[in-house]
Design a protein around this motif. Structure first.
Motif, PDB file in Angstrom:
ATOM      1  N   SER A  23      59.368 -34.746  93.576  1.00 20.87           N
ATOM      2  CA  SER A  23      59.025 -35.228  94.906  1.00 20.87           C
ATOM      3  C   SER A  23      58.158 -34.233  95.655  1.00 20.87           C
ATOM      4  O   SER A  23      57.260 -34.631  96.398  1.00 20.87           O
ATOM      5  CB  SER A  23      60.300 -35.505  95.722  1.00 20.87           C
ATOM      6  N   THR A  24      58.406 -32.946  95.471  1.00 17.00           N
ATOM      7  CA  THR A  24      57.603 -31.919  96.134  1.00 17.00           C
ATOM      8  C   THR A  24      56.162 -31.958  95.633  1.00 17.00           C
ATOM      9  O   THR A  24      55.224 -31.859  96.425  1.00 17.00           O
ATOM     10  CB  THR A  24      58.220 -30.523  95.909  1.00 17.00           C
ATOM     11  N   VAL A  25      55.973 -32.126  94.343  1.00 17.64           N
ATOM     12  CA  VAL A  25      54.615 -32.212  93.789  1.00 17.64           C
ATOM     13  C   VAL A  25      53.926 -33.467  94.318  1.00 17.64           C
ATOM     14  O   VAL A  25      52.755 -33.429  94.704  1.00 17.64           O
ATOM     15  CB  VAL A  25      54.648 -32.185  92.242  1.00 17.64           C
ATOM     16  N   GLU A  26      54.641 -34.566  94.364  1.00 21.75           N
ATOM     17  CA  GLU A  26      54.053 -35.804  94.901  1.00 21.75           C
ATOM     18  C   GLU A  26      53.740 -35.649  96.387  1.00 21.75           C
ATOM     19  O   GLU A  26      52.696 -36.104  96.853  1.00 21.75           O
ATOM     20  CB  GLU A  26      54.999 -36.991  94.672  1.00 21.75           C
ATOM     21  N   LEU A  27      54.636 -35.002  97.135  1.00 19.87           N
ATOM     22  CA  LEU A  27      54.378 -34.727  98.554  1.00 19.87           C
ATOM     23  C   LEU A  27      53.080 -33.945  98.713  1.00 19.87           C
ATOM     24  O   LEU A  27      52.264 -34.245  99.583  1.00 19.87           O
ATOM     25  CB  LEU A  27      55.539 -33.939  99.171  1.00 19.87           C
ATOM     26  N   ALA A  28      52.878 -32.952  97.866  1.00 17.09           N
ATOM     27  CA  ALA A  28      51.655 -32.138  97.931  1.00 17.09           C
ATOM     28  C   ALA A  28      50.415 -32.985  97.681  1.00 17.09           C
ATOM     29  O   ALA A  28      49.411 -32.848  98.388  1.00 17.09           O
ATOM     30  CB  ALA A  28      51.733 -30.999  96.924  1.00 17.09           C
ATOM     31  N   ARG A  29      50.487 -33.844  96.698  1.00 16.77           N
ATOM     32  CA  ARG A  29      49.330 -34.722  96.399  1.00 16.77           C
ATOM     33  C   ARG A  29      49.011 -35.626  97.592  1.00 16.77           C
ATOM     34  O   ARG A  29      47.847 -35.776  97.974  1.00 16.77           O
ATOM     35  CB  ARG A  29      49.626 -35.567  95.175  1.00 16.77           C
ATOM     36  N   VAL A  30      50.043 -36.230  98.163  1.00 16.57           N
ATOM     37  CA  VAL A  30      49.846 -37.125  99.306  1.00 16.57           C
ATOM     38  C   VAL A  30      49.334 -36.332 100.510  1.00 16.57           C
ATOM     39  O   VAL A  30      48.403 -36.755 101.193  1.00 16.57           O
ATOM     40  CB  VAL A  30      51.146 -37.890  99.640  1.00 16.57           C
ATOM     41  N   ALA A  31      49.940 -35.165 100.764  1.00 17.65           N
ATOM     42  CA  ALA A  31      49.528 -34.336 101.898  1.00 17.65           C
ATOM     43  C   ALA A  31      48.060 -33.937 101.768  1.00 17.65           C
ATOM     44  O   ALA A  31      47.311 -33.969 102.748  1.00 17.65           O
ATOM     45  CB  ALA A  31      50.409 -33.094 102.000  1.00 17.65           C
ATOM     46  N   GLU A  32      47.641 -33.570 100.576  1.00 16.46           N
ATOM     47  CA  GLU A  32      46.246 -33.202 100.364  1.00 16.46           C
ATOM     48  C   GLU A  32      45.328 -34.399 100.610  1.00 16.46           C
ATOM     49  O   GLU A  32      44.294 -34.271 101.277  1.00 16.46           O
ATOM     50  CB  GLU A  32      46.055 -32.660  98.947  1.00 16.46           C
ATOM     51  N   THR A  33      45.719 -35.557 100.125  1.00 16.03           N
ATOM     52  CA  THR A  33      44.933 -36.778 100.335  1.00 16.03           C
ATOM     53  C   THR A  33      44.813 -37.110 101.816  1.00 16.03           C
ATOM     54  O   THR A  33      43.762 -37.561 102.279  1.00 16.03           O
ATOM     55  CB  THR A  33      45.577 -37.964  99.583  1.00 16.03           C
ATOM     56  N   LEU A  34      45.875 -36.857 102.567  1.00 15.82           N
ATOM     57  CA  LEU A  34      45.874 -37.152 104.006  1.00 15.82           C
ATOM     58  C   LEU A  34      45.165 -36.081 104.838  1.00 15.82           C
ATOM     59  O   LEU A  34      45.023 -36.234 106.049  1.00 15.82           O
ATOM     60  CB  LEU A  34      47.304 -37.325 104.510  1.00 15.82           C
ATOM     61  N   GLY A  35      44.747 -34.989 104.210  1.00 15.90           N
ATOM     62  CA  GLY A  35      43.997 -33.966 104.920  1.00 15.90           C
ATOM     63  C   GLY A  35      44.810 -32.793 105.437  1.00 15.90           C
ATOM     64  O   GLY A  35      44.282 -31.966 106.188  1.00 15.90           O
ATOM     65  N   TYR A  36      46.084 -32.693 105.065  1.00 15.54           N
ATOM     66  CA  TYR A  36      46.860 -31.514 105.472  1.00 15.54           C
ATOM     67  C   TYR A  36      46.242 -30.266 104.860  1.00 15.54           C
ATOM     68  O   TYR A  36      45.659 -30.315 103.773  1.00 15.54           O
ATOM     69  CB  TYR A  36      48.324 -31.647 105.041  1.00 15.54           C
ATOM     70  N   ASP A  37      46.384 -29.147 105.550  1.00 18.75           N
ATOM     71  CA  ASP A  37      45.778 -27.892 105.112  1.00 18.75           C
ATOM     72  C   ASP A  37      46.670 -27.062 104.205  1.00 18.75           C
ATOM     73  O   ASP A  37      46.173 -26.269 103.414  1.00 18.75           O
ATOM     74  CB  ASP A  37      45.396 -27.039 106.330  1.00 18.75           C
ATOM     75  N   SER A  38      47.989 -27.213 104.350  1.00 19.69           N
ATOM     76  CA  SER A  38      48.878 -26.317 103.611  1.00 19.69           C
ATOM     77  C   SER A  38      50.245 -26.939 103.380  1.00 19.69           C
ATOM     78  O   SER A  38      50.659 -27.857 104.082  1.00 19.69           O
ATOM     79  CB  SER A  38      49.039 -24.999 104.371  1.00 19.69           C
ATOM     80  N   LEU A  39      50.909 -26.391 102.370  1.00 23.67           N
ATOM     81  CA  LEU A  39      52.292 -26.713 102.067  1.00 23.67           C
ATOM     82  C   LEU A  39      53.020 -25.379 101.983  1.00 23.67           C
ATOM     83  O   LEU A  39      52.538 -24.445 101.331  1.00 23.67           O
ATOM     84  CB  LEU A  39      52.369 -27.458 100.727  1.00 23.67           C
ATOM     85  N   TRP A  40      54.162 -25.268 102.669  1.00 24.96           N
ATOM     86  CA  TRP A  40      54.851 -23.988 102.816  1.00 24.96           C
ATOM     87  C   TRP A  40      56.197 -23.990 102.110  1.00 24.96           C
ATOM     88  O   TRP A  40      56.971 -24.923 102.221  1.00 24.96           O
ATOM     89  CB  TRP A  40      55.046 -23.680 104.306  1.00 24.96           C
ATOM     90  N   PHE A  41      56.479 -22.879 101.410  1.00 28.79           N
ATOM     91  CA  PHE A  41      57.718 -22.713 100.660  1.00 28.79           C
ATOM     92  C   PHE A  41      58.474 -21.502 101.199  1.00 28.79           C
ATOM     93  O   PHE A  41      57.902 -20.630 101.834  1.00 28.79           O
ATOM     94  CB  PHE A  41      57.406 -22.499  99.172  1.00 28.79           C
ATOM     95  N   THR A  42      59.758 -21.434 100.894  1.00 34.42           N
ATOM     96  CA  THR A  42      60.580 -20.315 101.340  1.00 34.42           C
ATOM     97  C   THR A  42      61.665 -20.029 100.319  1.00 34.42           C
ATOM     98  O   THR A  42      62.030 -20.886  99.524  1.00 34.42           O
ATOM     99  CB  THR A  42      61.217 -20.612 102.716  1.00 34.42           C
ATOM    100  N   ASP A  43      62.151 -18.789 100.317  1.00 36.41           N
ATOM    101  CA  ASP A  43      63.376 -18.478  99.592  1.00 36.41           C
ATOM    102  C   ASP A  43      64.501 -19.140 100.355  1.00 36.41           C
ATOM    103  O   ASP A  43      64.434 -19.280 101.565  1.00 36.41           O
ATOM    104  CB  ASP A  43      63.636 -16.959  99.579  1.00 36.41           C
ATOM    105  N   GLY A  44      65.539 -19.506  99.697  1.00 36.68           N
ATOM    106  CA  GLY A  44      66.680 -20.073 100.393  1.00 36.68           C
ATOM    107  C   GLY A  44      67.510 -20.923  99.469  1.00 36.68           C
ATOM    108  O   GLY A  44      67.296 -22.116  99.361  1.00 36.68           O
ATOM    109  N   LEU A  81      59.260 -14.905 101.822  1.00 32.62           N
ATOM    110  CA  LEU A  81      59.891 -14.492 100.581  1.00 32.62           C
ATOM    111  C   LEU A  81      60.691 -13.248 100.937  1.00 32.62           C
ATOM    112  O   LEU A  81      60.149 -12.279 101.451  1.00 32.62           O
ATOM    113  CB  LEU A  81      58.839 -14.186  99.513  1.00 32.62           C
ATOM    114  N   HIS A  82      61.978 -13.308 100.717  1.00 31.55           N
ATOM    115  CA  HIS A  82      62.874 -12.228 101.135  1.00 31.55           C
ATOM    116  C   HIS A  82      62.732 -11.036 100.196  1.00 31.55           C
ATOM    117  O   HIS A  82      63.157 -11.081  99.051  1.00 31.55           O
ATOM    118  CB  HIS A  82      64.318 -12.715 101.175  1.00 31.55           C
ATOM    119  N   LEU A  83      62.130  -9.971 100.700  1.00 34.09           N
ATOM    120  CA  LEU A  83      61.787  -8.830  99.859  1.00 34.09           C
ATOM    121  C   LEU A  83      63.004  -8.140  99.248  1.00 34.09           C
ATOM    122  O   LEU A  83      62.884  -7.535  98.186  1.00 34.09           O
ATOM    123  CB  LEU A  83      60.927  -7.833 100.630  1.00 34.09           C
TER     124      LEU A  83
END
Length: 145
Positions: A23-44, A81-83
């Motif tokens: 779902s995250t990969v698909e979200l990225a594809r859709v977000a890119e198609t819609l013109g979003y600039d970035s996708l953000w990830f975090t440790d957690g 990213l928690h160092l």
């Protein structure tokens, strides 16, 4: 002077239930198609802040590599990213590799986890990592020092 606003989305934590990483990969594809600039990830990997309950979640760097391989323009960001949870040399190498493979689309945010996160990952006597030293090590690696 032209001012433009940029929009990004959270990349999700990618629960390892078989569907969320996809779902995250698909979200990225859709977000890119819609013109979003970035996708953000975090440790957690903890269910909530202060929780000692671990939940199987995708690691943000390999998950973001799958996103980078499935997109061509959207930036890959890390909010924190928690160092204390990463070896600085390994983290520098992993991020440099991801940046190279993605065509220079990586943005790093470094963070310092609250005590319950550190205790849950490393036990009662967590490894002491100095933030300035860790950042110096990472940047030094990238600069070839």
């Amino acid at each position: 002077m032209t001012i433009s606003m940029r929009f990004g989305l959270p990349g999700g934590r990618g629960d390892l239930d078989g569907a969320s990483s996809t779902s995250t990969v698909e979200l990225a594809r859709v977000a890119e198609t819609l013109g979003y600039d970035s996708l953000w990830f975090t440790d957690g990997h903890l269910s909530s802040v202060g929780s000692q309950t671990m939940k199987a979640r995708s690691s943000p760097i390999p998950l973001s590599a799958a996103v980078a391989a499935s997109t061509s323009r959207i930036r890959i960001g890390f909010t924190a990213l928690h160092l204390t949870l990463h070896d600085p040399i390994r983290l520098a190498a992993d991020l440099a590799t991801l940046d190279r493979l993605s065509g220079g689309r990586v943005t790093l945010g470094a963070g310092w986890p609250i005590a319950p996160y550190t205790r849950a990952y490393q036990g009662a006597a967590p490894v002491r990592v100095d933030l300035p030293d860790a950042l110096d090590t990472i940047v030094g690696y990238w600069r070839g020092r």
